[in-house]
Design a protein around this motif. Sequence first.
Motif, mmCIF file in Angstrom:
data_model
loop_
_atom_site.group_PDB
_atom_site.id
_atom_site.type_symbol
_atom_site.label_atom_id
_atom_site.label_comp_id
_atom_site.label_asym_id
_atom_site.label_seq_id
_atom_site.Cartn_x
_atom_site.Cartn_y
_atom_site.Cartn_z
ATOM 1 N N ASN A 159 -66.078 1.459 76.316
ATOM 2 C CA ASN A 159 -66.214 2.300 77.217
ATOM 3 C C ASN A 159 -66.311 3.794 76.714
ATOM 4 O O ASN A 159 -67.431 4.769 77.016
ATOM 5 C CB ASN A 159 -65.022 2.447 78.215
ATOM 6 C CG ASN A 159 -65.084 1.221 79.071
ATOM 7 O OD1 ASN A 159 -65.922 0.382 79.176
ATOM 8 N ND2 ASN A 159 -63.689 0.962 79.606
ATOM 9 N N GLN A 217 -69.764 4.478 74.764
ATOM 10 C CA GLN A 217 -70.463 4.837 75.648
ATOM 11 C C GLN A 217 -70.468 6.176 76.286
ATOM 12 O O GLN A 217 -71.757 6.933 76.548
ATOM 13 C CB GLN A 217 -70.694 3.647 76.709
ATOM 14 C CG GLN A 217 -72.183 3.491 77.417
ATOM 15 C CD GLN A 217 -73.330 3.470 76.611
ATOM 16 O OE1 GLN A 217 -74.010 4.337 76.411
ATOM 17 N NE2 GLN A 217 -73.225 2.281 75.858
ATOM 18 N N THR A 244 -74.782 3.936 81.060
ATOM 19 C CA THR A 244 -74.898 2.648 81.078
ATOM 20 C C THR A 244 -75.098 2.045 79.546
ATOM 21 O O THR A 244 -75.381 2.554 78.746
ATOM 22 C CB THR A 244 -76.541 2.426 81.604
ATOM 23 O OG1 THR A 244 -76.580 0.957 81.653
ATOM 24 C CG2 THR A 244 -77.656 2.890 81.117
ATOM 25 N N VAL A 256 -64.527 -3.920 78.672
ATOM 26 C CA VAL A 256 -64.896 -4.567 79.850
ATOM 27 C C VAL A 256 -64.423 -5.614 80.037
ATOM 28 O O VAL A 256 -63.989 -6.112 81.374
ATOM 29 C CB VAL A 256 -66.586 -4.658 79.742
ATOM 30 C CG1 VAL A 256 -67.073 -5.378 81.022
ATOM 31 C CG2 VAL A 256 -67.231 -3.343 79.487
ATOM 32 N N GLN A 260 -60.989 -6.138 82.485
ATOM 33 C CA GLN A 260 -61.346 -5.956 83.957
ATOM 34 C C GLN A 260 -62.028 -7.220 84.265
ATOM 35 O O GLN A 260 -61.784 -8.173 85.112
ATOM 36 C CB GLN A 260 -62.444 -4.786 84.338
ATOM 37 C CG GLN A 260 -62.677 -4.785 85.734
ATOM 38 C CD GLN A 260 -63.148 -3.671 86.421
ATOM 39 O OE1 GLN A 260 -62.561 -2.707 86.104
ATOM 40 N NE2 GLN A 260 -64.223 -3.471 87.394
ATOM 41 N N SER A 298 -60.728 1.785 83.553
ATOM 42 C CA SER A 298 -60.814 1.568 84.900
ATOM 43 C C SER A 298 -59.241 1.185 85.457
ATOM 44 O O SER A 298 -58.386 0.953 84.593
ATOM 45 C CB SER A 298 -61.711 0.390 85.215
ATOM 46 O OG SER A 298 -61.204 -0.965 84.647
ATOM 47 N N ARG A 352 -64.871 4.024 86.930
ATOM 48 C CA ARG A 352 -65.319 2.636 87.707
ATOM 49 C C ARG A 352 -66.416 2.076 86.949
ATOM 50 O O ARG A 352 -67.206 2.765 86.286
ATOM 51 C CB ARG A 352 -65.721 2.937 89.165
ATOM 52 C CG ARG A 352 -64.632 3.465 90.102
ATOM 53 C CD ARG A 352 -65.215 3.381 91.594
ATOM 54 N NE ARG A 352 -66.100 4.244 91.762
ATOM 55 C CZ ARG A 352 -66.178 5.173 91.836
ATOM 56 N NH1 ARG A 352 -65.149 6.304 92.070
ATOM 57 N NH2 ARG A 352 -67.409 5.967 92.294
ATOM 58 N N TYR A 353 -66.575 0.641 87.228
ATOM 59 C CA TYR A 353 -68.059 0.107 86.709
ATOM 60 C C TYR A 353 -68.595 -0.295 87.938
ATOM 61 O O TYR A 353 -68.419 -0.281 88.996
ATOM 62 C CB TYR A 353 -67.344 -1.424 86.062
ATOM 63 C CG TYR A 353 -66.705 -1.302 84.678
ATOM 64 C CD1 TYR A 353 -67.365 -0.830 83.662
ATOM 65 C CD2 TYR A 353 -65.482 -1.759 84.607
ATOM 66 C CE1 TYR A 353 -66.764 -0.728 82.489
ATOM 67 C CE2 TYR A 353 -64.789 -1.783 83.573
ATOM 68 C CZ TYR A 353 -65.439 -1.213 82.393
ATOM 69 O OH TYR A 353 -64.728 -1.205 81.193
ATOM 70 N N ASN A 359 -70.599 -4.728 85.794
ATOM 71 C CA ASN A 359 -69.780 -4.079 84.803
ATOM 72 C C ASN A 359 -70.758 -3.270 83.591
ATOM 73 O O ASN A 359 -70.326 -3.353 82.414
ATOM 74 C CB ASN A 359 -68.628 -4.599 84.071
ATOM 75 C CG ASN A 359 -67.866 -5.376 84.994
ATOM 76 O OD1 ASN A 359 -67.433 -4.620 86.233
ATOM 77 N ND2 ASN A 359 -67.461 -6.647 84.707
ATOM 78 N N ARG A 360 -71.825 -2.851 84.080
ATOM 79 C CA ARG A 360 -73.198 -2.535 83.023
ATOM 80 C C ARG A 360 -72.904 -0.923 82.954
ATOM 81 O O ARG A 360 -73.499 -0.298 82.112
ATOM 82 C CB ARG A 360 -74.258 -3.113 83.047
ATOM 83 C CG ARG A 360 -74.626 -4.526 82.747
ATOM 84 C CD ARG A 360 -74.230 -4.776 81.295
ATOM 85 N NE ARG A 360 -75.372 -4.437 80.683
ATOM 86 C CZ ARG A 360 -75.077 -4.383 79.404
ATOM 87 N NH1 ARG A 360 -74.135 -5.018 78.619
ATOM 88 N NH2 ARG A 360 -76.414 -3.860 78.407
ATOM 89 N N ILE A 364 -71.068 2.769 83.691
ATOM 90 C CA ILE A 364 -69.634 3.397 83.754
ATOM 91 C C ILE A 364 -69.717 4.723 84.611
ATOM 92 O O ILE A 364 -70.846 5.579 84.442
ATOM 93 C CB ILE A 364 -69.150 3.809 82.142
ATOM 94 C CG1 ILE A 364 -68.822 2.796 81.376
ATOM 95 C CG2 ILE A 364 -67.926 4.761 82.484
ATOM 96 C CD1 ILE A 364 -68.809 3.033 80.054
ATOM 97 N N THR A 409 -62.879 8.828 90.438
ATOM 98 C CA THR A 409 -62.925 9.352 88.875
ATOM 99 C C THR A 409 -62.631 10.561 88.604
ATOM 100 O O THR A 409 -63.641 11.452 88.626
ATOM 101 C CB THR A 409 -64.609 8.806 88.521
ATOM 102 O OG1 THR A 409 -65.390 9.609 89.325
ATOM 103 C CG2 THR A 409 -64.774 7.230 88.781
#
Length: 521
Positions: free
Chosen positions: A187, A190, A217, A254, A257, A279, A309-310, A318-319, A321, A339
């Motif tokens: 996360n 990215q 993403t 990821v 979650q 998350s 959140r995703y 979940n691709r 963020i 968020t």
Amino acid sequence: MGALRALAAGVLVLALASGCHDASNSANKTAGDGSSTSAPPGGTASRPGDDAWRIPDRLVARPNELAGYADHVSVRSGEPFRLFVTSPEHAFTVRAFRIGWYGGAGAKLIWTSPEIPGPTQPQPILTKDRMVTAINWSPTTTVQTRDWPAGSYLLLLRASNGKETYVPIVIRSGSARGAVLIVSGVNTDQAYNGWGGYDLYVGAHKHSHDQRSLMVTFDRPYGYNPARGVLHDNLPLVQLAERSGVPLAYATSVDLQADPGLLNGARAIVFGGHDEYWSLPMRQAVTRARDAGTNLAFLGANSIYRRIRYAADPHGPNRIIVDYKDAGLDPIHNAPDTTVNWRQNPYPNPENSLVGMLYECHPAKGAFTVRDPNFFLFAGTGAKAGSAYPGLVGNEADRAYPIAGTPADLQVVAHSPTTCDKRHTFSDATYYTAKSGAGVFATGTIEWVRALQGPDPEYGVGPASVAFAQKVTLNLFTALAAGPMGRTHPAIGNLAAVHDLATTATGTGGPIGQSPGPSSD
């Protein structure tokens, strides 16, 4: 020194550091389903590796020369994934390197592709939320992972002109039961990925926080110096962990979650140098694991600072963020997963209740200063009260505070004078024990994992600091793998004797329970 060249030097230093436990003859095993293992027979510590995983600075491809991404951040061994690659060259190849100790080489070649035609993909899409996505690219090739051991991987793409780049991926374990689980902080990687001109901090006009992406993403390559987070904040940790000989398992942010059952029965969960973006389900899963007796180790700073959140896209769940960083901008503006920063309204839940302390500030610089030389993880280092290890504090730091949520038995084992944006403060390393017996250790500095790879003149990290960090980390892996640390090493609370400051006014992380304001840390 270039990042890739520094890593090459770091592997050699790790082999020579006299202060470290030598586990080169240990049979490292990686946990898979149940009691099965998915590591190479005999482990990775003494198996030969391959130096070719390192990209020389002169061969690092710029984004317009060669770039690619995978449609999963992790897969199980045997599951395929697709690569989406763009290149003006007529062809490229892919080599998959598994990160590990491998006798000091640092990685091992697991798979090599045939030559693949190099397509030129269309320009990426910029959405109304200022998210740059390459979801419109066509798949270039499908990679089969049959018999790939669980672990952290770098896919090295090499164009026909010799330019190279990385695509990181994790082959995740089916179960972490009985193992130490290493979590790759994808996360955060990215969030800082500026490919296409936008990330969660700035937009097309650099230094313009107002034009930042509100979503990012995984469906895009990493920018120049790709896989930066893996190289600096994860790779040195994985190499040392595999050298330690303890049972290991692998996953990403990821996966915490998507598959919280993965944590059942884990001996420990380890987070690398920079794991900032969490998350709500991620945090809930890790908290449940701690409360069931699973040890935790935060080997960085600024952990659990941003609440995200995703969201899904055509490549799957979940691709994406989502991080508006402002409740007023977030369509879900008054919920536990709005968020904002974790310490902010609405529903503030600062990170100290899990990490033990709070994010303090950036940019930080200081020497890691031992307060309690009898702390069990400092055994064999030769440290004394007041021993200082230059360069280990930076470039972000955490600090313990006697405020709501801080564990009552928090033990401050290092209390390091720190300069942060010309202000004086402290960076702490802490330890506490949960009612379940789990032990939770936090270094309070991002530079810790980066120092594991060897001296870093830019940050003033010399051989003594490297040897200290390596020895403490090896001690840590041994203790984590032995079961709930608090049962044999209960924390000795001492925060009242260290601090009497009940506010967070010295740091740049922000106060507790207020509405968010602009932030670029």
